[in-house]
Write an enzyme that holds these catalytic residues in place. Structure first.
Site, PDB file in Angstrom:
ATOM      1  N   GLY A 136      -9.649   4.709  -0.248  1.00  0.00           N
ATOM      2  CA  GLY A 136     -10.608   3.617  -0.440  1.00  0.00           C
ATOM      3  C   GLY A 136     -10.050   2.500  -1.280  1.00  0.00           C
ATOM      4  O   GLY A 136     -10.026   2.596  -2.520  1.00  0.00           O
ATOM      5  N   GLU A 139     -12.735  -3.626   0.120  1.00  0.00           N
ATOM      6  CA  GLU A 139     -14.159  -3.803  -0.198  1.00  0.00           C
ATOM      7  C   GLU A 139     -14.721  -4.948   0.644  1.00  0.00           C
ATOM      8  O   GLU A 139     -13.959  -5.720   1.224  1.00  0.00           O
ATOM      9  CB  GLU A 139     -14.308  -4.127  -1.687  1.00  0.00           C
ATOM     10  CG  GLU A 139     -13.742  -3.031  -2.566  1.00  0.00           C
ATOM     11  CD  GLU A 139     -13.983  -3.275  -4.052  1.00  0.00           C
ATOM     12  OE1 GLU A 139     -14.540  -4.341  -4.411  1.00  0.00           O
ATOM     13  OE2 GLU A 139     -13.631  -2.384  -4.833  1.00  0.00           O
ATOM     14  N   GLY A 143     -10.212  -7.889   0.728  1.00  0.00           N
ATOM     15  CA  GLY A 143      -9.410  -7.293   1.799  1.00  0.00           C
ATOM     16  C   GLY A 143      -7.936  -7.523   1.526  1.00  0.00           C
ATOM     17  O   GLY A 143      -7.281  -6.709   0.889  1.00  0.00           O
ATOM     18  N   TRP A 168     -14.627  -0.247   5.502  1.00  0.00           N
ATOM     19  CA  TRP A 168     -13.578  -0.089   6.523  1.00  0.00           C
ATOM     20  C   TRP A 168     -12.679   1.095   6.212  1.00  0.00           C
ATOM     21  O   TRP A 168     -11.464   1.012   6.404  1.00  0.00           O
ATOM     22  CB  TRP A 168     -12.711  -1.360   6.631  1.00  0.00           C
ATOM     23  CG  TRP A 168     -13.449  -2.572   7.020  1.00  0.00           C
ATOM     24  CD1 TRP A 168     -13.726  -3.644   6.236  1.00  0.00           C
ATOM     25  CD2 TRP A 168     -14.006  -2.856   8.311  1.00  0.00           C
ATOM     26  NE1 TRP A 168     -14.433  -4.583   6.952  1.00  0.00           N
ATOM     27  CE2 TRP A 168     -14.611  -4.121   8.220  1.00  0.00           C
ATOM     28  CE3 TRP A 168     -14.054  -2.162   9.514  1.00  0.00           C
ATOM     29  CZ2 TRP A 168     -15.265  -4.706   9.296  1.00  0.00           C
ATOM     30  CZ3 TRP A 168     -14.707  -2.749  10.586  1.00  0.00           C
ATOM     31  CH2 TRP A 168     -15.297  -4.005  10.472  1.00  0.00           C
ATOM     32  N   GLU A 369      -3.671  -2.494   6.942  1.00  0.00           N
ATOM     33  CA  GLU A 369      -2.375  -2.252   6.279  1.00  0.00           C
ATOM     34  C   GLU A 369      -1.605  -3.553   6.085  1.00  0.00           C
ATOM     35  O   GLU A 369      -0.387  -3.597   6.241  1.00  0.00           O
ATOM     36  CB  GLU A 369      -1.516  -1.290   7.115  1.00  0.00           C
ATOM     37  CG  GLU A 369      -2.212  -0.032   7.507  1.00  0.00           C
ATOM     38  CD  GLU A 369      -2.099   1.043   6.461  1.00  0.00           C
ATOM     39  OE1 GLU A 369      -1.345   0.856   5.506  1.00  0.00           O
ATOM     40  OE2 GLU A 369      -2.794   2.049   6.600  1.00  0.00           O
TER      41      GLU A 369
HETATM   42  C1  FAD Z   1     -10.358  -0.108  11.895  1.00  0.00           C
HETATM   43  C2  FAD Z   1      -9.977  -0.396  10.485  1.00  0.00           C
HETATM   44  C3  FAD Z   1      -9.636   0.649   9.633  1.00  0.00           C
HETATM   45  C4  FAD Z   1      -9.325   0.380   8.288  1.00  0.00           C
HETATM   46  N1  FAD Z   1      -9.034   1.430   7.434  1.00  0.00           N
HETATM   47  C5  FAD Z   1      -8.892   1.197   6.097  1.00  0.00           C
HETATM   48  C6  FAD Z   1      -8.745   2.287   5.160  1.00  0.00           C
HETATM   49  O1  FAD Z   1      -8.655   3.462   5.552  1.00  0.00           O
HETATM   50  N2  FAD Z   1      -8.703   2.003   3.831  1.00  0.00           N
HETATM   51  C7  FAD Z   1      -8.795   0.731   3.345  1.00  0.00           C
HETATM   52  O2  FAD Z   1      -8.758   0.550   2.131  1.00  0.00           O
HETATM   53  N3  FAD Z   1      -8.917  -0.332   4.214  1.00  0.00           N
HETATM   54  C8  FAD Z   1      -8.979  -0.119   5.569  1.00  0.00           C
HETATM   55  N4  FAD Z   1      -9.128  -1.185   6.456  1.00  0.00           N
HETATM   56  C9  FAD Z   1      -9.275  -2.533   5.909  1.00  0.00           C
HETATM   57  C10 FAD Z   1      -8.064  -3.427   6.180  1.00  0.00           C
HETATM   58  O3  FAD Z   1      -6.974  -3.024   5.414  1.00  0.00           O
HETATM   59  C11 FAD Z   1      -8.503  -4.882   5.885  1.00  0.00           C
HETATM   60  O4  FAD Z   1      -9.380  -5.251   6.935  1.00  0.00           O
HETATM   61  C12 FAD Z   1      -7.330  -5.842   5.797  1.00  0.00           C
HETATM   62  O5  FAD Z   1      -6.627  -5.649   4.591  1.00  0.00           O
HETATM   63  C13 FAD Z   1      -7.766  -7.309   5.875  1.00  0.00           C
HETATM   64  O6  FAD Z   1      -8.826  -7.567   5.010  1.00  0.00           O
HETATM   65  P1  FAD Z   1     -10.119  -8.351   5.543  1.00  0.00           P
HETATM   66  O7  FAD Z   1     -10.568  -7.709   6.797  1.00  0.00           O
HETATM   67  O8  FAD Z   1     -11.068  -8.429   4.406  1.00  0.00           O
HETATM   68  O9  FAD Z   1      -9.597  -9.789   5.931  1.00  0.00           O
HETATM   69  P2  FAD Z   1      -9.351 -11.021   4.947  1.00  0.00           P
HETATM   70  O10 FAD Z   1      -8.482 -10.602   3.813  1.00  0.00           O
HETATM   71  O11 FAD Z   1     -10.651 -11.656   4.624  1.00  0.00           O
HETATM   72  O12 FAD Z   1      -8.505 -11.971   5.891  1.00  0.00           O
HETATM   73  C14 FAD Z   1      -9.092 -12.760   6.926  1.00  0.00           C
HETATM   74  C15 FAD Z   1      -8.005 -13.662   7.509  1.00  0.00           C
HETATM   75  O13 FAD Z   1      -7.481 -14.513   6.475  1.00  0.00           O
HETATM   76  C16 FAD Z   1      -6.083 -14.361   6.407  1.00  0.00           C
HETATM   77  N5  FAD Z   1      -5.623 -14.538   5.024  1.00  0.00           N
HETATM   78  C17 FAD Z   1      -6.047 -13.899   3.913  1.00  0.00           C
HETATM   79  N6  FAD Z   1      -5.349 -14.313   2.849  1.00  0.00           N
HETATM   80  C18 FAD Z   1      -4.446 -15.210   3.293  1.00  0.00           C
HETATM   81  C19 FAD Z   1      -3.424 -15.984   2.693  1.00  0.00           C
HETATM   82  N7  FAD Z   1      -3.146 -15.907   1.378  1.00  0.00           N
HETATM   83  N8  FAD Z   1      -2.699 -16.835   3.466  1.00  0.00           N
HETATM   84  C20 FAD Z   1      -2.942 -16.908   4.799  1.00  0.00           C
HETATM   85  N9  FAD Z   1      -3.875 -16.199   5.443  1.00  0.00           N
HETATM   86  C21 FAD Z   1      -4.619 -15.353   4.700  1.00  0.00           C
HETATM   87  C22 FAD Z   1      -5.816 -12.956   6.907  1.00  0.00           C
HETATM   88  O14 FAD Z   1      -4.468 -12.799   7.323  1.00  0.00           O
HETATM   89  C23 FAD Z   1      -6.814 -12.867   8.048  1.00  0.00           C
HETATM   90  O15 FAD Z   1      -6.278 -13.497   9.174  1.00  0.00           O
HETATM   91  C24 FAD Z   1      -9.349  -0.948   7.814  1.00  0.00           C
HETATM   92  C25 FAD Z   1      -9.666  -1.993   8.702  1.00  0.00           C
HETATM   93  C26 FAD Z   1      -9.976  -1.724  10.014  1.00  0.00           C
HETATM   94  C27 FAD Z   1     -10.293  -2.862  10.945  1.00  0.00           C
END
Ligand code: FAD
Length: 390
Positions: A136, A139, A143, A168, A369
């Site tokens: 975990g 949040e 992300g 997630w 990831e």
């Molecule tokens: C099916 C699934 C399983 C998952 N399993 C796990 C799990 O087991 N444990 C866990 O902890 N998490 C898990 N995740 C979460 C996953 O790691 C996050 O979704 C991921 O890190 C992206 O975060 P976010 O979705 O909040 O996107 P955001 O961080 O909000 O990003 C949205 C967009 O903005 C872009 N962006 C963000 N910052 C920047 C920047 N500085 N410069 C340019 N672009 C940027 C991103 O690249 C993306 O295109 C899972 C997600 C999914 C979909």
């Protein structure tokens, strides 16, 4: 006499670069996926479920925490772990995700940073698939930048009190134990939180159009009281979760090529048998153009995975190199899956063939990831020495 055709799945003959033991592990996993996963995966995907009963089987095969040592773990080299990920993801990205989370994100932090008691309590059962773990970190509002996490851990006497929501989280709803990362007064720490701890609940997330054969959940922590023995003693700061992600990303570098290989194989088969305008569609130059480009990227990506595997086994692999591998291989696997879908025409959008399932799964793999953009920033920072994250 013409040379025998080169197989699309191993055009460069990379098989010859593997040791006998690596090939044996690879073949064992491949056979298991063919027998136990491929006949049912479309149904699991359609129903949105991941059968818990697969865990003991994965444990019996030695695939859970397989590159860790002791505590019932198989202790293979990293390349073998990668090959297993490739074969699992040729079945489905959800299957590989379950194994990645168990081994690299839940077992690895306990193995690397846990106390002897934590290791003894959890690792043997997790290696056997008798206990399931989750990780975990993410949040609702944190992300790509985990430093913005709100989940807090505060001291109360010798206990810790955790509050917050994780989102997630793969395997969350079926997990017996969660490794939860939280903000303390002055740092970030990892906690081992068993299912059933008062105040700790999970809620599965539904209506996913990707990675459907995988459980994805919220972890809700409300005034969760944990003893001092629940904290991972060996690490503080974001270095902890980031080191786990680096392990899991290594598996994805390989796994993505498994999904890509399945799509290439399906489209080559289809192109040779589907006829239009009186010829197999594989006889048209435009189709061969697509197939050739797909095989080029599959071959390059698999070679890249193998190179990174050898570096890891040599103790020389850097996180930035893993980022390059994850960025390239997931991006190219997704491009291959989309192209394969066009070759299969209307059949390509169904669950009768694997390509659309792999394509939509890879959308998640592209995001979790570390998103593709985050890995571009990591590689960009490594090249320039300049941080472009914020
Ligand atoms: C099916 C699934 C399983 C998952 N399993 C796990 C799990 O087991 N444990 C866990 O902890 N998490 C898990 N995740 C979460 C996953 O790691 C996050 O979704 C991921 O890190 C992206 O975060 P976010 O979705 O909040 O996107 P955001 O961080 O909000 O990003 C949205 C967009 O903005 C872009 N962006 C963000 N910052 C920047 C920047 N500085 N410069 C340019 N672009 C940027 C991103 O690249 C993306 O295109 C899972 C997600 C999914 C979909």
């Amino acid at each position: 006499m013409p040379d025998a055709p080169l197989p699309a799945s191993d055009f460069l003959g990379l098989d010859a670069l593997l040791t006998a033991e690596e090939r044996l592990i690879r073949d064992t996993v491949r056979d298991w996926v063919r027998e136990r996963v491929l006949p049912d995966i479309a149904d699991w995907f359609e129903r949105g479920e991941f059968p818990r009963a697969l865990f003991p089987e994965l444990g019996a095969l030695g695939l859970l925490g397989m590159h860790l040592t002791g505590y019932g773990c198989a202790g293979t080299n990293a390349t073998s772990y990668g090959l297993a990920c490739l074969e699992l993801e040729a079945g489905d990205s959800g299957l590989r995700s379950a194994v990645s989370v168990q081994g690299s994100l839940a077992m690895f932090p306990i193995w690397r940073y846990g106390s002897d008691e934590q290791k003894d309590e959890w690792l043997p059962r997790m290696a056997a698939g008798a206990a399931i773990g989750c990780f975990g970190l993410t949040e609702p509002d944190a992300g790509s930048n985990p430093a913005e996490m709100r989940t807090s851990a505060r001291r109360d006497g010798s206990d810790w009190i955790l509050d917050g929501t994780k989102m997630w989280i793969t395997n969350g709803g079926i997990a017996d134990v969660a490794v939860v990362w939280a903000r303390t007064d002055d740092n970030f720490r990892g906690f081992v939180v068993p299912r059933g701890t008062a105040g700790f609940t999970t809620k599965d997330m539904h209506r996913k159009l990707s990675l459907r054969a995988s459980v994805t959940s919220e972890l809700i922590l409300e005034n969760v009281r944990l003893p001092e023995s629940a904290v991972l003693p060996g690490v503080s700061g974001l270095r902890g979760p980031l080191s786990c992600l680096n392990e899991a990303r290594f598996g994805i570098v390989w796994g993505a090529m498994g999904a890509a290989r399945a799509c290439v194989e399906a489209s080559v088969d289809y192109a040779k048998t589907r006829t239009q305008f009186g010829r197999p569609i594989g006889a048209f130059q435009l189709t061969q153009h697509k197939l050739a480009d797909m095989v080029v990227e599959l071959s390059k990506g698999t070679l890249l995975a193998l190179h990174l595997g050898r570096l890891k086994d040599d103790g020389r692999l850097r996180p930035e190199q893993v980022s390059l591998g994850k960025l390239n291989n997931v991006r190219e696997a997704l491009a291959i899956a989309r192209e394969a879908r066009t070759i299969l025409g209307a059949n390509g959008i169904t669950l009768e063939y694997p390509v659309m399932r792999h394509a939509v799964n890879l959308e998640s793999v592209l995001t979790y990831e570390g998103t593709a953009e985050i890995h571009q920033l990591i590689v960009g920072r490594a090249i320039t020495g300049l941080n472009a994250f914020d």
